[in-house]
Design a protein around this motif. Structure first.
Motif, mmCIF file in Angstrom:
data_model
loop_
_atom_site.group_PDB
_atom_site.id
_atom_site.type_symbol
_atom_site.label_atom_id
_atom_site.label_comp_id
_atom_site.label_asym_id
_atom_site.label_seq_id
_atom_site.Cartn_x
_atom_site.Cartn_y
_atom_site.Cartn_z
ATOM 1 N N ARG A 1 -66.509 2.216 -35.518
ATOM 2 C CA ARG A 1 -67.776 2.384 -35.697
ATOM 3 C C ARG A 1 -68.468 1.648 -34.546
ATOM 4 O O ARG A 1 -69.699 1.163 -34.825
ATOM 5 C CB ARG A 1 -68.406 1.969 -36.983
ATOM 6 C CG ARG A 1 -67.783 3.053 -38.091
ATOM 7 C CD ARG A 1 -68.579 2.893 -39.327
ATOM 8 N NE ARG A 1 -68.205 3.978 -40.194
ATOM 9 C CZ ARG A 1 -68.350 3.984 -41.573
ATOM 10 N NH1 ARG A 1 -68.827 3.225 -41.913
ATOM 11 N NH2 ARG A 1 -67.994 4.981 -42.203
ATOM 12 N N LEU A 2 -68.097 1.626 -33.210
ATOM 13 C CA LEU A 2 -68.758 1.044 -32.183
ATOM 14 C C LEU A 2 -69.773 1.863 -31.630
ATOM 15 O O LEU A 2 -69.749 3.342 -31.704
ATOM 16 C CB LEU A 2 -67.828 0.544 -31.121
ATOM 17 C CG LEU A 2 -66.665 -0.362 -31.369
ATOM 18 C CD1 LEU A 2 -65.967 -0.414 -30.212
ATOM 19 C CD2 LEU A 2 -67.403 -1.660 -31.797
ATOM 20 N N PRO A 3 -71.015 1.485 -30.854
ATOM 21 C CA PRO A 3 -72.158 2.478 -30.629
ATOM 22 C C PRO A 3 -71.524 3.281 -29.307
ATOM 23 O O PRO A 3 -70.391 2.771 -28.767
ATOM 24 C CB PRO A 3 -73.099 1.352 -29.924
ATOM 25 C CG PRO A 3 -72.717 -0.005 -30.363
ATOM 26 C CD PRO A 3 -71.168 0.098 -30.763
ATOM 27 N N SER A 4 -71.911 4.411 -29.313
ATOM 28 C CA SER A 4 -71.240 5.421 -28.441
ATOM 29 C C SER A 4 -71.235 4.894 -26.854
ATOM 30 O O SER A 4 -70.240 5.011 -26.239
ATOM 31 C CB SER A 4 -72.170 6.699 -28.282
ATOM 32 O OG SER A 4 -73.375 6.602 -28.171
ATOM 33 N N GLY A 5 -72.324 3.937 -26.486
ATOM 34 C CA GLY A 5 -72.141 3.397 -25.008
ATOM 35 C C GLY A 5 -70.941 2.433 -24.804
ATOM 36 O O GLY A 5 -70.464 2.442 -23.874
ATOM 37 N N GLU A 6 -70.775 1.907 -26.065
ATOM 38 C CA GLU A 6 -69.799 0.735 -25.735
ATOM 39 C C GLU A 6 -68.340 1.626 -25.969
ATOM 40 O O GLU A 6 -67.325 1.445 -25.209
ATOM 41 C CB GLU A 6 -69.832 -0.199 -27.124
ATOM 42 C CG GLU A 6 -68.582 -1.074 -27.613
ATOM 43 C CD GLU A 6 -68.835 -2.412 -26.677
ATOM 44 O OE1 GLU A 6 -69.786 -2.490 -25.937
ATOM 45 O OE2 GLU A 6 -67.645 -3.014 -26.625
ATOM 46 N N VAL A 7 -68.411 2.653 -26.893
ATOM 47 C CA VAL A 7 -67.140 3.342 -26.755
ATOM 48 C C VAL A 7 -66.832 4.013 -25.479
ATOM 49 O O VAL A 7 -65.843 3.909 -24.934
ATOM 50 C CB VAL A 7 -67.314 4.709 -27.921
ATOM 51 C CG1 VAL A 7 -66.149 5.406 -27.548
ATOM 52 C CG2 VAL A 7 -67.327 4.100 -29.110
ATOM 53 N N ASP A 8 -67.782 4.491 -24.770
ATOM 54 C CA ASP A 8 -67.788 5.052 -23.597
ATOM 55 C C ASP A 8 -67.356 4.234 -22.384
ATOM 56 O O ASP A 8 -66.347 4.351 -21.544
ATOM 57 C CB ASP A 8 -69.070 5.866 -22.869
ATOM 58 C CG ASP A 8 -68.805 6.553 -21.677
ATOM 59 O OD1 ASP A 8 -68.078 7.575 -21.750
ATOM 60 O OD2 ASP A 8 -69.345 6.088 -20.797
ATOM 61 N N ALA A 9 -67.834 3.004 -22.402
ATOM 62 C CA ALA A 9 -67.581 1.741 -21.406
ATOM 63 C C ALA A 9 -66.024 1.484 -21.523
ATOM 64 O O ALA A 9 -65.350 1.427 -20.615
ATOM 65 C CB ALA A 9 -68.400 0.615 -21.350
ATOM 66 N N ARG A 10 -65.647 1.363 -23.104
ATOM 67 C CA ARG A 10 -64.211 0.831 -23.151
ATOM 68 C C ARG A 10 -63.242 1.735 -22.771
ATOM 69 O O ARG A 10 -62.111 1.404 -22.340
ATOM 70 C CB ARG A 10 -64.248 0.374 -24.615
ATOM 71 C CG ARG A 10 -64.812 -0.948 -24.893
ATOM 72 C CD ARG A 10 -64.192 -1.428 -26.272
ATOM 73 N NE ARG A 10 -65.143 -2.526 -26.900
ATOM 74 C CZ ARG A 10 -64.463 -3.180 -27.880
ATOM 75 N NH1 ARG A 10 -63.224 -2.795 -28.435
ATOM 76 N NH2 ARG A 10 -65.014 -3.990 -28.478
ATOM 77 N N VAL A 11 -63.436 3.235 -23.167
ATOM 78 C CA VAL A 11 -62.441 4.174 -22.915
ATOM 79 C C VAL A 11 -62.498 4.310 -21.252
ATOM 80 O O VAL A 11 -61.304 4.396 -20.790
ATOM 81 C CB VAL A 11 -63.155 5.458 -23.375
ATOM 82 C CG1 VAL A 11 -62.265 6.668 -22.650
ATOM 83 C CG2 VAL A 11 -63.191 5.691 -24.604
ATOM 84 N N ARG A 12 -63.375 4.248 -20.786
ATOM 85 C CA ARG A 12 -63.273 4.349 -19.032
ATOM 86 C C ARG A 12 -62.734 3.036 -18.567
ATOM 87 O O ARG A 12 -61.835 3.258 -17.606
ATOM 88 C CB ARG A 12 -64.720 4.369 -18.407
ATOM 89 C CG ARG A 12 -65.280 5.957 -18.821
ATOM 90 C CD ARG A 12 -66.648 6.318 -18.045
ATOM 91 N NE ARG A 12 -66.972 7.534 -18.700
ATOM 92 C CZ ARG A 12 -66.542 8.825 -18.486
ATOM 93 N NH1 ARG A 12 -65.777 8.960 -17.572
ATOM 94 N NH2 ARG A 12 -67.010 9.824 -19.310
ATOM 95 N N GLU A 13 -62.851 1.862 -19.086
ATOM 96 C CA GLU A 13 -62.219 0.598 -18.438
ATOM 97 C C GLU A 13 -60.712 0.793 -18.927
ATOM 98 O O GLU A 13 -59.921 0.509 -17.844
ATOM 99 C CB GLU A 13 -62.682 -0.492 -19.231
ATOM 100 C CG GLU A 13 -62.120 -1.953 -18.588
ATOM 101 C CD GLU A 13 -62.458 -3.019 -19.789
ATOM 102 O OE1 GLU A 13 -63.491 -2.965 -20.532
ATOM 103 O OE2 GLU A 13 -61.365 -3.826 -19.888
ATOM 104 N N ALA A 14 -60.434 1.311 -20.135
ATOM 105 C CA ALA A 14 -58.842 1.185 -20.678
ATOM 106 C C ALA A 14 -58.186 2.296 -19.601
ATOM 107 O O ALA A 14 -56.977 1.991 -19.112
ATOM 108 C CB ALA A 14 -58.812 1.614 -22.122
#
Lengths: 688, 359
Positions: A435-448
């Motif tokens: 349940r992370l905020p969508s901005g955080e999800v997006d940043a982490r997905v791209r980083e990974a």
């Protein structure tokens, strides 16, 4: 005498049922396998090795029929078996008198040739061992007493003879992978084939299973003079058994030759993403020569070494172990599955922050069970003893539920853990569960995705990724959750040399950046090259916990566990036995090259990680770092201790009660000596 | 063949054999029974149970003794096969709360006369929206808001207490009260005379059906099915495909467990999520599961091809069929006798109970 198998200008393209058509999987193959020959086929993933096996067994084109009338666009050439056409595309006259292309030939290779595939689960077609072995003979319509005789004989040949009296009661789930593969071989043997085609029959097996299956194949070769065609990655297996090697890449046979010819050319193999042998790598990099060429086997390597003066002082000694806080503590863990299987019988170990640890052992030794318990996959810990992750006990349900945030588990088969239809969503799945905020999800997905080199495939359907890419995607989906500990199950199984190097450099990089990494593996070369510490499990107990070098130093322990060390280690033992008993045990190609050349400094492991303390500012349960006087006083185990591990592998597998050997047990503790000797009987005292 | 199995089993210290569910002891009388006999046993006992608990009042009502006898037979067979422990050490134990639920249902909500007709008996009067209900609802809401969950036993106890506050509609009951359980000064639970008999009969009957099915699953080997189908005249290839389905189920279950574990490892259980999210997770499993099933079926097809399955013209059956022994015939005869006594002759096993005035 006609060749056993002959492929003449063979081309094949799989039919496509939508979208763009496939490329040719086989491109003008010309290959001849003589009667009684043992031909090994090597090649990187996607080279067309399995397709070639299918063609030799008649599976292609008959099980993958091209659309009516389009046969010439998919198949060209001819496959012959014992001089008889198995498959050929010819123009024939149909009932209306028109001429059209049609496949001619005997169509079925059975019973002359048998085909064994990689996954033992898919080979086992019946619900008990007896009928599995009898299946082929039943299909031949033989009399019952003849079937019984052949089944008994075939089971004897593959080493399953002792199970014959109860074979009708043995369920597939009661057999190991190696036993299943041997049962499939026996099923073909009962059909009395003259050719066996084996497509990576041991790649899904544990070390014991590999030994069992290769032992059975070797016996067939020696005593029954079968023609054997084996697809295999392991150079040591090929060098021991094969007469000739065919190298495949991109649907073509790029080289065919004797074993010495192929394996004394590491550049050829590496150029096609294949494993050269450790000895040929040492030979090439350190300039060793044997009979005017690079040595390829341990024996040849030893002969070449007799003319050299290795300087072992150039080999960098093992560094200090990681001193970070303990992130995982396993204490006296006993665990039973619901069906009564007693999986863990008193397991103890600690893993510290920043370590890169190997967890090894035969299938059924308990390594996957303890790993899944640690990762919270089985929920709250309900066994005996305790498991703590960053100080918090998994007996607490809330801790167990949240432990996947801290301990990431990458499963063995990438195809079992990709649920979503888009690469981005696949990585985001776990983050959305948090349940992370969508901005955080997006940043982490791209980083990974950036970390694993898949950022350009963000919108792809994972189905269209290669196997290596799918494996990296599964790692990305775990590291996006930023776990403190990463457990990776069999990262290199079924992967070629290039993919193995790729995944191991990724894991090493993650470890350098602060993750604690635990690798569950059967790949001893990978253990020797990359890991500094191994925990060895056997029948639900830890029988060794210590430096990788110490484990590979104990030949007796390795033998008793039916584990075959890498060739670099074997070369070292051979050197100590016959040249210099005072030489240290070298475990990797890098160390040998350093000792022989002195140019590069070998570095077993990653000393830099040892000095790093607990990663600051990260999630945790609040455990404080333990820096109290951790000393490491490992000294290599003398070869003589090996003699006392006399456990017969077969006996040990069938009943743990026979464990009577003394093991040298190493424990990494935060104080005191690290090495102790204990009786395996005492360790396994609770084994019924 | 049965004796041979146990002899070989003892010789090699293999004492149990894998079945559809878990395993059973080799050499027990149940293990020696033919799978067809076990199917007949399950169907006959279930049919008899259905018949016994649906006997209408005018014909004496449910036959409690007969039902108890059937349940006794099933439990004895479970014990003889040494599989009874799985009923309490695994998820099969869930059968017990199910039976309790059936009991409560028939005792409390369904007050109709015995027979096949079922009716939902809701309280005709009113729901007591008094202080106690408000207090109960508030307590539950507060508990949920604080802990994000309500312990199951506590919720059950509170709901039962709340139900007990509702006045039973005795006047609506077709029979007079059989028992009155006082719960407080002004509150009592009344059990109509037939409700208890019907509830007990339903529990016994459904227990017979559930446990006889368990008996079949716990004591039947999937390997036996192909041979049994052949004995029933099913062609070889069809019976082989049936056994291949079981083999596939075996691998599919293993794949499902792996995939679900992979979801858990990625935090599927971390957040307390609604039922829709959980359903979506289940649906997502289908992507890798179906892919895996397709891959396996292709490889199994290749394995069949490689062994010459598609080209075989004359197939030998090697130790596929299990002989039907005199024990099987004896069991079938006993079941037939029971059916004749109960259904054809209308014999009741509870004459003793009827003599006591409850029939």
């Amino acid at each position: 005498m006609p060749p056993a198998v002959e492929l003449i200008d063979l081309w094949w393209r799989y039919p496509s049922y939508g979208g763009e058509g496939h490329q040719y999987a086989l491109r003008g193959i010309n290959l001849r396998v003589d009667e009684g020959e043992f031909l090994a086929i090597v090649g990187p993933s996607g080279a067309g090795k399995s397709t070639l096996c299918y063609a030799m067994a008649g599976v292609i084109p008959h099980m993958f029929s091209p659309p009516y009338g389009e046969e010439p666009e998919h198949f060209r050439g001819e496959v012959r078996i014992e001089g008889e056409t198995l498959t050929k595309l010819e123009m024939v006259e149909d009932p209306s008198g028109a001429r059209r292309p049609a496949f001619t030939g005997r169509k079925y290779a059975a019973p002359t040739a048998g085909l064994l595939l990689q996954d033992p689960e898919n080979q086992f077609l019946r619900m008990d061992l007896l009928h599995e072995v009898a299946f082929g003979a039943e299909l031949l319509g033989l009399p019952e007493d003849e079937i019984e005789r052949r089944v008994r004989e075939a089971m004897e040949i593959v080493g399953l003879g002792s199970l014959f009296p109860i074979a009708h009661l043995v369920h597939p789930s009661e057999l190991s992978g190696g036993q299943k593969q041997r049962a499939a071989i026996a099923s073909f043997l009962a059909m009395r084939p003259r050719i066996l085609i084996l497509d990576e029959p041991t790649s899904d097996l544990d070390p014991m299973g590999k030994l069992e299956v290769m032992g059975a194949i070797d016996r067939l070769r020696r005593e029954h003079d079968l023609t054997i065609i084996l697809v295999e990655h392991n150079p040591e297996v090929i060098m021991r058994h094969a007469d000739r090697v065919a190298v495949m890449d991109n649907g073509e046979v790029v080289a065919v030759g004797g074993v010495e010819e192929i394996y004394s050319d590491p550049d050829l193999l590496r150029g096609h993403g294949l494993y050269p042998s450790d000895v040929s790598r040492i030979g090439q990099e350190a300039g060793l020569r044997y009979g005017g060429r690079i040595p390829i086997s341990v024996e040849e390597g030893l002969e070449a070494l007799r003319r050299e003066r290795p300087d072992f002082s150039r080999v960098e000694p093992d560094g200090e172990p990681a001193r970070g806080e303990p992130v995982i503590e396993v204490e006296g863990v006993h665990y039973w599955y619901e069906d009564g299987t007693y999986a863990l019988r008193g397991v103890d170990f600690r893993i510290h922050d920043g370590e890169f640890v190997g967890l090894i052992g035969q299938n059924g030794s308990g390594k996957t069970t303890i790993s899944k318990l640690i990762a919270g996959v089985y929920g709250r810990f309900k066994g005996r003893g305790d498991i703590r992750v960053m100080g918090a006990s998994l007996r607490d349900r809330r801790v167990a539920e949240r432990v996947p945030l801290h301990v990431g588990y990458v499963f063995q088969n990438p195809d079992h853990q990709i649920f979503m239809r888009r690469v981005y969503d696949e990585v985001a799945y776990g983050l959305r569960n948090l349940r992370l905020p969508s901005g955080e999800v997006d940043a982490r997905v791209r980083e990974a995705l950036e970390r694993v080199g898949l950022s350009h495939k963000v919108d792809e359907d994972p189905v269209f990724l290669s196997r290596g890419e799918r494996r990296r995607l599964t790692v990305a989906s775990i590291i996006a959750m930023r776990p403190r500990v990463l457990i990776v199950d069999e990262p290199t199984t079924g992967q070629d040399f290039r993919m193995t190097e790729d995944i191991m450099s990724l894991l090493s990089q993650l470890n350098r950046e602060g993750s604690t990494v635990i690798v569950i593996t059967h790949d001893m070369s990978m253990v020797a090259e990359h890991l500094r510490r191994v925990i060895v499990m056997h029948f639900g107990v830890v029988v060794y916990d210590g430096p990788t070098r110490g484990f590979f130093s104990d030949e007796g322990l390795l033998r008793s566990l039916s584990m075959s060390p890498p060739m670099a280690v074997k070369l070292s033992h051979a050197y100590r036995r016959s040249v210099d008993p005072s030489a240290p045990v070298l475990i990797s190609v890098r160390e040998w090259v350093a000792a022989l050349k002195g140019g590069a400094r070998a570095s077993p492991g990653r000393p830099g990680a040892a000095a790093r303390g607990p990663a600051g500012g990260r999630r945790g349960y609040g455990a404080s770092p333990d820096r109290s006087g951790y000393t490491f006083t490992f000294s290599p185990c003398p070869a003589s201790t090996s003699a006392n591990s006399s456990m017969a592998s077969r006996g040990a597998r069938s009943t743990s009660g026979s464990l009577g050997a003394l093991y040298t047990v190493y424990r990494w503790t935060s104080s005191g000596p690290t090495r102790e000797r204990a009786s395996a009987m005492a360790l396994a005292s609770s084994i019924p | 063949m049965g004796a041979g199995i146990s002899e070989a089993g003892r010789r090699l210290e293999k004492t149990r054999v894998r079945t559809f569910l878990y395993s059973m002891r080799i050499g027990t009388p149940v293990e020696r029974l033919h799978v067809i006999t076990k199917v007949v046993l399950m169907l006959t006992l279930s049919t008899l149970a259905l018949h016994m608990f649906n006997i209408p009042v005018e014909r004496g009502g449910p036959d409690l003794v007969g039902l108890a006898l059937l349940l006794l037979i099933v439990v004895a067979l479970l014990g003889a096969a040494r599989v009874a422990r799985y009923l309490v050490t695994s998820y099969l134990v869930l059968a017990l709360p199910v039976l309790l639920g059936i009991f409560v249902w028939w005792l409390y909500f369904n007050r109709g006369l015995p027979g096949p007709r079922m009716q939902l008996y809701l309280w005709p009067g009113y729901v007591p929206l008094g202080l106690s209900t408000v207090v109960l609802a508030a307590a539950l809401a507060a508990l949920y808001l604080r802990a994000r969950s309500v312990p199951g036993p506590l919720a059950a106890a509170l709901i039962l207490w709340w139900l007990s506050l509702m006045p039973p509609a005795l006047d609506e009951s077709p029979m007079t009260s059989w028992a009155r359980i006082p719960l407080g000064a002004a509150v009592a639970v009344d059990v109509p005379r037939w409700a208890l008999v019907v509830a007990v009969a339903k529990v016994l009957g459904f227990a017979v059906m559930i446990y006889s099915t368990f008996l079949l699953l716990l004591t039947t080997r999937d390997a036996e099915v192909a041979g049994a189908l052949r004995q029933l005249g099913v062609p070889y290839r069809a019976s082989f495909y049936a056994s291949l389905v079981f083999r596939n189920l075996d691998t599919v279950m293993a794949d499902y467990t792996n995939i679900r574990n992979a979801q858990v490892a990625r935090g599927a259980m971390v957040a307390r999520r609604g039922p829709l999210a959980r359903l979506a997770d289940l649906a997502r499993i289908s992507v890798p599961l179906v892919a895996s099933m397709i891959r396996r079926s292709v490889e199994m097809g290749i394995a069949l091809y490689a062994r010459g399955f598609y080209s075989a013209t004359r197939i030998t059956e090697y130790r596929e069929r299990r002989p039907f022994t005199y024990v099987d015939w004896a069991v079938v005869a006993l079941l037939a006798a029971l059916a004749v006594f109960d259904v054809v002759l209308g014999y009741r096993f509870d004459s003793m109970l009827r003599l006591a005035g409850y029939g």
